[in-house]
Motif scaffolding. Structure first.
Motif, short mmCIF file in Angstrom:
data_model
loop_
_atom_site.label_atom_id
_atom_site.label_comp_id
_atom_site.label_asym_id
_atom_site.label_seq_id
_atom_site.Cartn_x
_atom_site.Cartn_y
_atom_site.Cartn_z
N PHE A 181 72.13 90.54 73.98
CA PHE A 181 71.07 89.98 74.32
C PHE A 181 71.37 88.46 74.55
CE2 PHE A 181 69.41 93.70 71.79
CZ PHE A 181 68.89 94.20 72.93
N ASP A 182 70.79 88.01 75.75
CA ASP A 182 70.88 86.49 75.91
C ASP A 182 69.68 85.91 75.62
OD1 ASP A 182 71.35 83.85 76.92
OD2 ASP A 182 72.46 84.64 78.62
N ASN A 183 69.77 85.04 74.66
CA ASN A 183 68.49 84.39 74.11
C ASN A 183 68.04 82.93 74.90
OD1 ASN A 183 67.82 86.11 71.58
ND2 ASN A 183 69.42 85.10 70.81
N LEU A 184 68.80 82.96 75.90
CA LEU A 184 68.51 81.73 76.74
C LEU A 184 67.84 82.36 78.03
CD1 LEU A 184 71.75 79.61 76.61
CD2 LEU A 184 69.59 79.44 75.13
N MET A 185 67.90 83.87 78.20
CA MET A 185 67.57 84.57 79.32
C MET A 185 66.31 85.22 78.79
SD MET A 185 69.09 83.39 82.02
CE MET A 185 69.00 84.70 83.25
N LYS A 186 65.56 84.91 77.81
CA LYS A 186 64.43 85.83 77.13
C LYS A 186 64.82 87.05 76.92
CE LYS A 186 60.86 83.55 80.19
NZ LYS A 186 59.77 83.79 81.40
N ARG A 187 65.89 87.03 76.10
CA ARG A 187 66.40 88.45 75.41
C ARG A 187 66.97 89.51 76.34
NH1 ARG A 187 67.11 88.98 70.32
NH2 ARG A 187 67.01 91.10 70.36
N GLU A 188 67.15 88.82 77.63
CA GLU A 188 67.60 90.06 78.63
C GLU A 188 68.90 90.69 78.40
OE1 GLU A 188 68.44 90.42 83.39
OE2 GLU A 188 67.13 88.64 82.63
N VAL A 206 73.46 87.70 71.29
CA VAL A 206 73.72 88.57 70.28
C VAL A 206 74.26 89.79 70.77
CG1 VAL A 206 72.78 90.18 68.31
CG2 VAL A 206 71.59 87.94 68.84
N TYR A 207 75.74 89.88 70.44
CA TYR A 207 76.46 91.05 70.88
C TYR A 207 76.09 92.20 69.87
CZ TYR A 207 79.05 87.70 74.04
OH TYR A 207 79.29 87.15 75.17
#
Length: 307
Positions: A181-188, A206-207
């Motif tokens: 999950f990429d928290n810089l991309m709205k958890r995409e 978060v891997y």
């Protein structure tokens, strides 16, 4: 004689000192139950601690190994990353038996729910943390027991603020091909495409479903951190880079260059405990000298070659 000593630091906070025969040491604050220093036998500091870290309640301390409970992240009405990292813990005078800590210096800490905590998170619990130091290794064993009369759910993480020589020269191996999950991309949700993670800008991921061993390779220091974990299936990776660092009041403007967070976490799926049940995790941080072949560490040696 106890395997540790207790002193008061300049801020008046109780500080536990662990030492072992080879010369390495660790320092733990009862505030937050937080390891704030880990030095090897050459007295080199292995953990990052911000020069602007605030050591007073209700602030969490920026650096070391904070404990995130009962949540990792920023969800609902609870404070970010939960309240365990800005509460006063106690030394556990009657720890539950665990496997023997041979040749280790060990302290057991405990945090119990208070009336204040029950108002914001109405679940009764006991959070225990065993911290053990041996030559080249620092081990944390967290345990959460449900002392309530109904089941509850939580997420958990150990944040690992590691000291590195130059973030641009660091690579992380063991997370390739995994979803995150990429928290810089709205958890995409994405899938890691790189052979190893390297750093040239802000990262907050978060891997998911990670291996039990992850290698953090510091090329300049020719040193590799090996992170082993059990019961903590996820791994968060964070560095604020320059713009975010300047926006954080408890973080030096240029300190992002010498730190990296690689966190052991259980965050994708909540941990659910019935009354009287207990959850247990485990994390080992160790260091080894890096060996190179065409500029790369042999990942099989680090990820699979150590017992």
């Amino acid at each position: 004689m106890p395997p540790f000593s207790v002193v008061s630091d300049r801020d008046g906070l109780p500080r536990i000192i662990l030492t072992e025969p080879c010369g390495s040491s660790a320092e733990i604050l009862l505030y937050g139950g937080q390891v704030v220093s880990w030095k090897n036998e050459r007295r080199e500091e292995l953990l990052f601690m911000s020069s602007k870290a605030v050591h007073k309640a209700p602030k969490a301390i920026r650096g070391g190994l904070p404990i995130c409970f009962p949540q990792f992240g920023n969800l609902g009405s609870l404070e970010r990353h939960g309240f365990a990292r800005n509460r006063m813990w106690e030394i556990d005078s009657s720890p539950s038996p665990l496997s023997p800590a041979n040749n280790q210096s060990t302290v057991d800490l405990i945090l119990k729910s208070t009336e204040e905590d029950l108002r914001t998170w109405p679940r009764s619990f006991e959070l225990r943390l065993r911290i053990s130091l041996s030559a080249g290794k620092l081990t944390l064993i967290p345990r959460v027991r449900n002392t309530d009369n109904k089941a509850f759910a939580f997420t958990f993480a150990i944040r690992n603020y590691l000291s590195v020589s130059d973030i641009s020269e660091v690579r992380v191996e063991g997370l390739e091909t995994l979803d995150y999950f990429d928290n810089l991309m709205k958890r995409e949700r994405f899938t890691e495409q790189a052979d190893a993670i390297t750093f040239d800008g802000e990262i907050d991921r978060v891997y998911l479903s990670t291996p039990t061993k992850i290698a953090i390779i510091d090329h300049e220091k020719k040193r590799t951190f090996v992170l082993r974990k059990e019961g903590l299936p996820d791994a968060a990776v964070w560095n604020p880079w320059d713009k975010k660092a300047k926006a954080l009041p408890d973080f030096g403007d240029d300190e992002y260059k010498t730190m990296l967070c690689i966190d052991s976490a259980a965050t994708e799926s909540q941990i659910i405990l019935k009354p009287c049940e207990e959850w247990r995790g485990r994390q080992e941080l160790s260091t080894v000298s890096s060996s190179y072949c065409s500029g790369q560490l042999d990942p099989r040696k680090v990820l699979y070659g150590f017992n």
